[in-house]
Design an enzyme around this catalytic site. Structure first.
Site, PDB file in Angstrom:
ATOM      1  N   TYR A  59       0.844  -1.193   0.000  1.00 28.58           N
ATOM      2  CA  TYR A  59       0.000   0.000   0.000  1.00 28.58           C
ATOM      3  C   TYR A  59       0.880   1.243   0.000  1.00 28.58           C
ATOM      4  CZ  TYR A  59      -3.823  -3.151   1.452  1.00 28.58           C
ATOM      5  OH  TYR A  59      -4.733  -4.177   1.541  1.00 28.58           O
ATOM      6  N   SER A  60       0.743   2.048  -1.014  1.00 31.29           N
ATOM      7  CA  SER A  60       1.581   3.240  -1.193  1.00 31.29           C
ATOM      8  C   SER A  60       3.061   2.882  -1.164  1.00 31.29           C
ATOM      9  CB  SER A  60       1.282   4.309  -0.139  1.00 31.29           C
ATOM     10  OG  SER A  60      -0.008   4.847  -0.310  1.00 31.29           O
TER      11      SER A  60
END
Length: 325
Positions: A59-60
């Site tokens: 995530y990111s």
């Protein structure tokens, strides 16, 4: 907030889990909130009784773990929260930067702990099944992660029931740590896990923490037939357009009707429906707007009637299994 055991373990988790994919870097997805905008939601969730927080290394590209770790360190005591993260998806284009090999798992757990700013995670999950790595190699590596004190429990996410059963069987045969949780997609427009995965989890005492209980906002009514929608996420989330189709709008129409008759939001009814399944431990909710947290909490108080449940489920059409690779 109610607290329940995660499957057959003694670990107590809040009935709702805060999904942290929403928090990280906008350079990864347009709808992601940066750290400054994210922090109030962590604080509000903790004040509301959430103790369960789910993120992933991808995530990111790691930033979500960093944001999550700093917020929980500032707003909570480490032993009072349950931190879950995941491993599998590539973190770079290098050949060993993804998957479930022993090499990658050992490197990934250390990297995740560093980003989270903690000595251990409570739940370390494999994000998907790895077709290129023997299940024995993966399960032994995860067992060693637990024995090294870097994770308290291990879990898995979207895969076929036979794959999940095979991995836990390998653990049982060798005396290794077995999975205690499954994180499948489960919502009113994607119910295919009711066929095999949910019955397997119920039979084996596996905790179920579904992702996308609102179908990435689809059930909130913010998408349009043919693709796209009015919110930033609905207008820039092609993945959702692949998961949900025109037939699913019939489910949204039924949901909207039930919600209006009750005088509550679509989100509350859709989440209440997921919570009504006794196999479900804690749905993972994304919170990015002021009304999201109160809506999620209100869903805990809704008890659907048999007639409402029938109305919500009637328009569903079976579909191909999706997002298991």
């Amino acid at each position: 907030m109610d607290y329940v055991n995660l499957g057959a373990t003694g670990l107590k988790v809040s009935r709702l889990c805060l999904g942290c994919m929403t928090y990280g870097a906008k350079s990864w997805r347009d709808w992601v909130l940066d750290e400054e905008a994210s922090r109030p939601f962590f604080k509000q969730a903790l004040e509301a009784g959430f103790n369960f927080f789910d993120t992933a290394d991808m995530y990111s590209v790691g930033v979500s773990e960093e944001v999550t770790g700093r917020a929980l360190k500032d707003f909570a005591k480490r032993d009072e929260v349950v931190i879950a993260t995941k491993v599998f998806h590539p973190m770079s284009e290098k050949p060993n930067a993804g998957g479930l090999s022993r090499k990658h798992i050992m490197s990934a757990i250390d990297a995740s702990l560093k980003r989270l700013g903690t000595d251990y995670v409570d739940l370390y999950q494999i994000h998907r099944f790895d077709y290129d790595t023997p299940v024995e190699e993966t399960m032994e590596a995860l067992h060693d992660v637990v024995k090294a004190g870097k994770a308290r429990y291990i879990g898995a996410s979207s895969m076929f029931a036979w794959q999940f059963a095979r991995m836990n069987h390998a653990a049982d045969l060798n005396g290794w740590t077995r999975f205690v949780s499954m994180q499948p997609q489960y919502n009113l427009v994607y119910r295919e896990e009711e066929r095999e995965m949910l019955p397997l989890c119920e039979a084996d005492g596996i905790g179920v923490i579904p992702w996308s209980p609102l179908a990435r906002g689809f059930l909130a009514g913010n998408r349009k037939r043919g693709g796209g929608g009015e919110t930033t996420r609905s207008g820039s989330d092609p993945f959702a357009d692949k998961l949900y189709g025109d037939d699913d709008f019939d489910v949204v129409d039924a949901l909207t009707k039930v919600a209006k008759e009750r005088g509550v939001s679509n989100m509350q009814v859709a989440l209440a429906w997921v919570l009504s399944n006794p196999t479900i431990t804690a749905p993972i909710v994304g919170v990015s707007k002021a009304h999201h947290l109160p809506d999620a909490l209100a869903a805990l108080e809704i008890e659907l009637s048999d007639a409402e449940t029938t109305a919500l489920e009637a328009p569903y059409r079976p579909k191909d299994v999706k997002d298991h690779d």
